[in-house]
Design a protein around this motif. Structure first.
Motif, PDB file in Angstrom:
ATOM      1  N   THR A 474       0.825  -1.209   0.000  1.00 10.50           N
ATOM      2  CA  THR A 474       0.000   0.000   0.000  1.00 10.50           C
ATOM      3  C   THR A 474       0.858   1.257   0.000  1.00 10.50           C
ATOM      4  N   SER A 475       1.996   1.198   0.685  1.00 14.46           N
ATOM      5  CA  SER A 475       2.874   2.365   0.776  1.00 14.46           C
ATOM      6  C   SER A 475       3.471   2.763  -0.569  1.00 14.46           C
ATOM      7  N   GLU A 476       3.392   1.864  -1.571  1.00 12.06           N
ATOM      8  CA  GLU A 476       4.000   2.124  -2.875  1.00 12.06           C
ATOM      9  C   GLU A 476       3.004   2.654  -3.910  1.00 12.06           C
ATOM     10  N   ILE A 477       1.810   3.044  -3.463  1.00 12.27           N
ATOM     11  CA  ILE A 477       0.821   3.632  -4.366  1.00 12.27           C
ATOM     12  C   ILE A 477       1.082   5.126  -4.483  1.00 12.27           C
ATOM     13  N   GLY A 478       1.303   5.609  -5.701  1.00 12.12           N
ATOM     14  CA  GLY A 478       1.543   7.033  -5.906  1.00 12.12           C
ATOM     15  C   GLY A 478       2.857   7.494  -5.319  1.00 12.12           C
ATOM     16  N   ASN A 479       3.061   8.787  -5.314  1.00 16.03           N
ATOM     17  CA  ASN A 479       4.287   9.383  -4.767  1.00 16.03           C
ATOM     18  C   ASN A 479       5.549   8.783  -5.376  1.00 16.03           C
ATOM     19  N   GLY A 480       5.462   8.423  -6.666  1.00 15.23           N
ATOM     20  CA  GLY A 480       6.623   7.855  -7.345  1.00 15.23           C
ATOM     21  C   GLY A 480       6.762   6.358  -7.195  1.00 15.23           C
ATOM     22  N   GLY A 481       5.852   5.708  -6.481  1.00 15.36           N
ATOM     23  CA  GLY A 481       5.922   4.267  -6.289  1.00 15.36           C
ATOM     24  C   GLY A 481       5.405   3.511  -7.498  1.00 15.36           C
ATOM     25  N   TYR A 482       5.721   2.218  -7.569  1.00 11.98           N
ATOM     26  CA  TYR A 482       5.379   1.420  -8.733  1.00 11.98           C
ATOM     27  C   TYR A 482       4.287   0.390  -8.474  1.00 11.98           C
ATOM     28  N   ASN A 483       3.421   0.666  -7.509  1.00 10.76           N
ATOM     29  CA  ASN A 483       2.231  -0.158  -7.331  1.00 10.76           C
ATOM     30  C   ASN A 483       1.208   0.336  -8.355  1.00 10.76           C
ATOM     31  N   GLU A 484       1.414  -0.067  -9.613  1.00 18.25           N
ATOM     32  CA  GLU A 484       0.625   0.447 -10.728  1.00 18.25           C
ATOM     33  C   GLU A 484      -0.805  -0.064 -10.720  1.00 18.25           C
ATOM     34  N   SER A 485      -1.040  -1.186 -10.013  1.00 10.34           N
ATOM     35  CA  SER A 485      -2.403  -1.706  -9.911  1.00 10.34           C
ATOM     36  C   SER A 485      -3.171  -1.071  -8.746  1.00 10.34           C
ATOM     37  N   ARG A 486      -2.518  -0.177  -7.998  1.00 10.10           N
ATOM     38  CA  ARG A 486      -3.153   0.518  -6.866  1.00 10.10           C
ATOM     39  C   ARG A 486      -3.747  -0.497  -5.884  1.00 10.10           C
ATOM     40  N   TYR A 487      -3.021  -1.576  -5.714  1.00  5.01           N
ATOM     41  CA  TYR A 487      -3.498  -2.699  -4.902  1.00  5.01           C
ATOM     42  C   TYR A 487      -3.228  -2.423  -3.428  1.00  5.01           C
ATOM     43  N   SER A 488      -4.272  -2.515  -2.610  1.00  4.51           N
ATOM     44  CA  SER A 488      -4.141  -2.245  -1.173  1.00  4.51           C
ATOM     45  C   SER A 488      -5.003  -3.212  -0.393  1.00  4.51           C
ATOM     46  N   VAL A 489      -4.355  -4.195   0.244  1.00  4.43           N
ATOM     47  CA  VAL A 489      -5.060  -5.218   1.020  1.00  4.43           C
ATOM     48  C   VAL A 489      -4.355  -5.358   2.371  1.00  4.43           C
ATOM     49  N   PRO A 490      -5.023  -5.045   3.475  1.00  5.19           N
ATOM     50  CA  PRO A 490      -4.378  -5.115   4.794  1.00  5.19           C
ATOM     51  C   PRO A 490      -3.716  -6.461   5.080  1.00  5.19           C
ATOM     52  N   GLU A 491      -4.344  -7.562   4.673  1.00  6.16           N
ATOM     53  CA  GLU A 491      -3.768  -8.879   4.916  1.00  6.16           C
ATOM     54  C   GLU A 491      -2.415  -9.028   4.221  1.00  6.16           C
ATOM     55  N   VAL A 492      -2.304  -8.506   3.002  1.00  8.28           N
ATOM     56  CA  VAL A 492      -1.053  -8.584   2.265  1.00  8.28           C
ATOM     57  C   VAL A 492      -0.010  -7.664   2.882  1.00  8.28           C
ATOM     58  N   ASP A 493      -0.415  -6.461   3.279  1.00  7.94           N
ATOM     59  CA  ASP A 493       0.525  -5.552   3.951  1.00  7.94           C
ATOM     60  C   ASP A 493       1.071  -6.188   5.229  1.00  7.94           C
ATOM     61  N   ALA A 494       0.202  -6.889   5.952  1.00 12.21           N
ATOM     62  CA  ALA A 494       0.641  -7.562   7.175  1.00 12.21           C
ATOM     63  C   ALA A 494       1.615  -8.690   6.858  1.00 12.21           C
ATOM     64  N   LEU A 495       1.368  -9.429   5.778  1.00 10.13           N
ATOM     65  CA  LEU A 495       2.288 -10.486   5.352  1.00 10.13           C
ATOM     66  C   LEU A 495       3.647  -9.908   4.964  1.00 10.13           C
ATOM     67  N   ILE A 496       3.617  -8.781   4.270  1.00 10.73           N
ATOM     68  CA  ILE A 496       4.867  -8.124   3.881  1.00 10.73           C
ATOM     69  C   ILE A 496       5.660  -7.727   5.117  1.00 10.73           C
ATOM     70  N   THR A 497       4.993  -7.122   6.075  1.00 14.73           N
ATOM     71  CA  THR A 497       5.663  -6.698   7.310  1.00 14.73           C
ATOM     72  C   THR A 497       6.227  -7.897   8.063  1.00 14.73           C
ATOM     73  N   GLU A 498       5.446  -8.976   8.133  1.00 15.67           N
ATOM     74  CA  GLU A 498       5.920 -10.175   8.833  1.00 15.67           C
ATOM     75  C   GLU A 498       7.133 -10.775   8.130  1.00 15.67           C
ATOM     76  N   ALA A 499       7.078 -10.866   6.821  1.00 13.03           N
ATOM     77  CA  ALA A 499       8.185 -11.450   6.065  1.00 13.03           C
ATOM     78  C   ALA A 499       9.431 -10.590   6.163  1.00 13.03           C
ATOM     79  N   GLN A 500       9.262  -9.276   6.081  1.00  9.38           N
ATOM     80  CA  GLN A 500      10.414  -8.381   6.191  1.00  9.38           C
ATOM     81  C   GLN A 500      11.068  -8.474   7.562  1.00  9.38           C
ATOM     82  N   GLY A 501      10.286  -8.726   8.583  1.00  9.53           N
ATOM     83  CA  GLY A 501      10.822  -8.799   9.936  1.00  9.53           C
ATOM     84  C   GLY A 501      11.355 -10.161  10.317  1.00  9.53           C
TER      85      GLY A 501
END
Length: 562
Positions: A474-501
């Motif tokens: 979600t953080s990559e939507i707009g502002n120069g980010g490349y989330n071109e599908s404007r995809y924003s799903v809390p479950e996926v953001d949580a998975l990203i955070t968990e995997a990064q950590g």
């Protein structure tokens, strides 16, 4: 890294933009090992033939991959080891290991090897590395890869050493120890420590723009001369110690980058291999038209090296727009697209373009799992697409979807192939040609006024993290980010955070694979192909090989035949 930035990845400042900036290549590994068959020895001059006219050598300004140009003159805490038969791995460079994490994954500690010196005789201590990283925060030296700027505690508000003093989250308790305090757990920090900004800079140096043409080196080579638009010459750094370096062989005595070269002429020169051209290689991909000719020349076989695969090319569907907000509509696109037609439009044939893609994580990345949630023939399944559209409430199809496309390279041809395939299923689009700058502004801007577009992506570092977050966070939507599908799903953001950590790479890999499949359930993009890249080298260049990732030759391993 969006594929349009491939020249930056090679250490070249000019940017080829547009979703199709990378040129495709021929059968993966059909030239087994390429220049690897040449017996190499220490000595000689390696020539790099480039079609661009400038080169960033300042590590703070570089978006260069860790196996290409800038790494010939700059070392970092860690480096990459590439192989054709497996994923790239992170290895120690200036440090004794790849980093030691605290239990919570927020603190990383490195110890430097003994006896390291820069080309000017400056000992490489933790202070030089800290200063080099801090310097990258100054706006005067911006432009380089900046993952660390948001990860380091206090990083987003830090203005660099000339305006903001020292960054407290980088500690140097003694000359051989450097400690990083992160704002959140981040298991991929060892990869971040391989990026250009982690190169040492002597304190007080690099205060003006001239550092970009003659920085103080820590790698096998140092800059002897820089003729803008013409040539850069690297010569040996007498203080480099090969015994401390796992990533670089430092075989040639010198490396010369010849700029402003015509790519068509370069291919002919390399194939002829007369004089110095026998000791040269081209930094740009071989274009499809030339490639078709080269493949019929048996003498050229050992001078052409091709990646197994490369960046993910995809069709992005704007999940915030009209009918495309319906997941079932987006799933219909998975069956409507003719991937074979896309391959032909991209490079003339399937084997030239690269293999068909079904996953988001690219080949050569640890943890990647192969799957296909939408099995269909390569040319699509029109009946299935129409069925899904009808179930979504569109039995008569969909009209007037806005399809902006860059006019760079052959993006228009690829978009037309997609358009024709979608129309078979009753999905009617309107192509909107834009110059490349306008296209980039549109798809990375905040408004999102488009329905679908073509994109492509190769990670900045060998982790699924660099596949998933930039395109789907979600953080990559707009502002120069490349989330071109404007995809924003809390479950996926949580998975990203968990995997990064997650510090353990195997455990993190499983989480990234889970995120890959979870995202594809929502169908925000249609994976099209994993693009292939081919490069030519002169007859006397050896150790010229492309690993499983990234899809570039490893500059740091090359040598020359006598």
């Amino acid at each position: 890294m969006d594929r349009r930035d491939f020249l930056k990845a090679l250490g070249i400042t000019a940017t080829v933009t547009g979703a199709g900036a990378f040129l495709a290549a021929c059968n993966a590994n059909e030239q087994s090992g390429g220049g690897g068959a040449v017996a190499v020895s220490s000595g000689g001059t390696l020539y790099i033939l480039s079609d661009t006219t400038s080169q960033h050598l300042d590590p703070a300004k570089s978006q260069n991959l860790a196996i290409t140009t800038i790494s010939l003159i700059h070392r970092r805490l860690t480096a990459w080891k590439t192989a054709a038969d497996g994923p790239a791995t992170v290895v120690p460079d200036l440090a004794t290991d790849t980093g030691r994490a605290s239990a919570d994954g927020k603190t990383w500690t490195y110890t430097l090897k003994d006896g390291l010196k820069m080309a000017d005789g400056t000992p490489i201590t933790s202070a030089e590395i800290k200063y080099g990283i801090e310097r990258s925060f100054d706006s005067a030296f911006s432009g380089g890869l900046g993952y660390h700027k948001n990860l380091l505690a206090g990083g987003p508000d830090y203005k660099g050493p000339f305006k903001g003093g020292e960054l407290a989250s980088i500690e140097t308790p003694d000359p051989k120890t450097i400690v990083f305090h992160l704002a959140r757990p981040y298991g991929d920090w060892p990869w971040i420590a391989s990026m250009p900004a982690f190169a040492p800079v002597p304190k007080g140096k690099g205060t003006d723009a001239t550092y970009d043409t003659k920085p103080v080196a820590s790698g096998p080579y140092q800059v002897e001369s820089y003729q803008k638009g013409v040539q850069v010459k690297f010569v040996r750094n007498p203080n480099w110690d090969a015994k401390t370096d796992l990533a670089r062989t430092g075989l040639p005595d010198a490396v010369v980058i010849q700029m402003g070269q015509d790519t068509g002429v370069v291919a002919k020169r390399l194939l002829a291999s007369q004089g110095n051209d026998a000791f040269a290689f081209g930094s740009s991909f071989v274009n499809p038209a030339q490639l078709a000719q080269i493949r019929t020349n048996p003498a050229a076989k050992n001078q052409l090296v091709t990646s197994k695969s490369g960046a993910l090319a995809y069709l992005a569907l704007n999940t915030k727009r009209g009918p495309l907000a319906n997941p079932k509509v987006r799933q219909a696109f998975q069956y409507a697209v003719d991937k074979t037609a896309y391959q032909v439009a991209a490079a003339g044939s399937a084997d030239l373009a690269g293999p068909i893609a079904t996953t988001l994580i690219t080949e050569g990345i640890a943890g990647r799992e192969v799957y296909d949630l939408y099995p269909a023939p390569p040319n699509g399944d029109v009946a299935k697409a129409k069925q899904l559209l009808a179930e979504a409430g569109f039995p008569n199809g969909i009209d007037n979807l806005d399809f902006p496309v860059s006019t760079a390279n052959n993006d228009a041809d690829k978009a037309q192939a997609i358009q024709a395939a979608l129309q078979r299923a009753g999905i009617r689009t309107k192509l909107r040609p834009l110059d490349d700058e306008a296209w980039t502004t549109l798809v990375t801007g905040n408004d999102g006024n488009y329905d679908l577009t073509l994109g492509s992506w190769q990670p900045d570092f060998p982790s699924a993290n660099a596949n998933i977050e930039p395109l789907f966070g979600t953080s990559e939507i707009g502002n120069g980010g490349y989330n071109e599908s404007r995809y924003s799903v809390p479950e996926v953001d949580a998975l990203i955070t968990e995997a990064q950590g997650t510090v353990d790479p195997a455990a993190a890999g499983k989480l990234w694979a889970k995120a890959d499949k979870r995202i594809m359930q929502d169908s925000p993009v249609v994976p099209l192909i994993y693009t292939r890249n081919s490069f030519l080298h002169g007859a006397k260049v050896g150790n010229f090989a492309i690993g499983a990732f990234p899809a570039y030759p490893n500059y740091l391993q090359m040598g020359l035949a006598k």
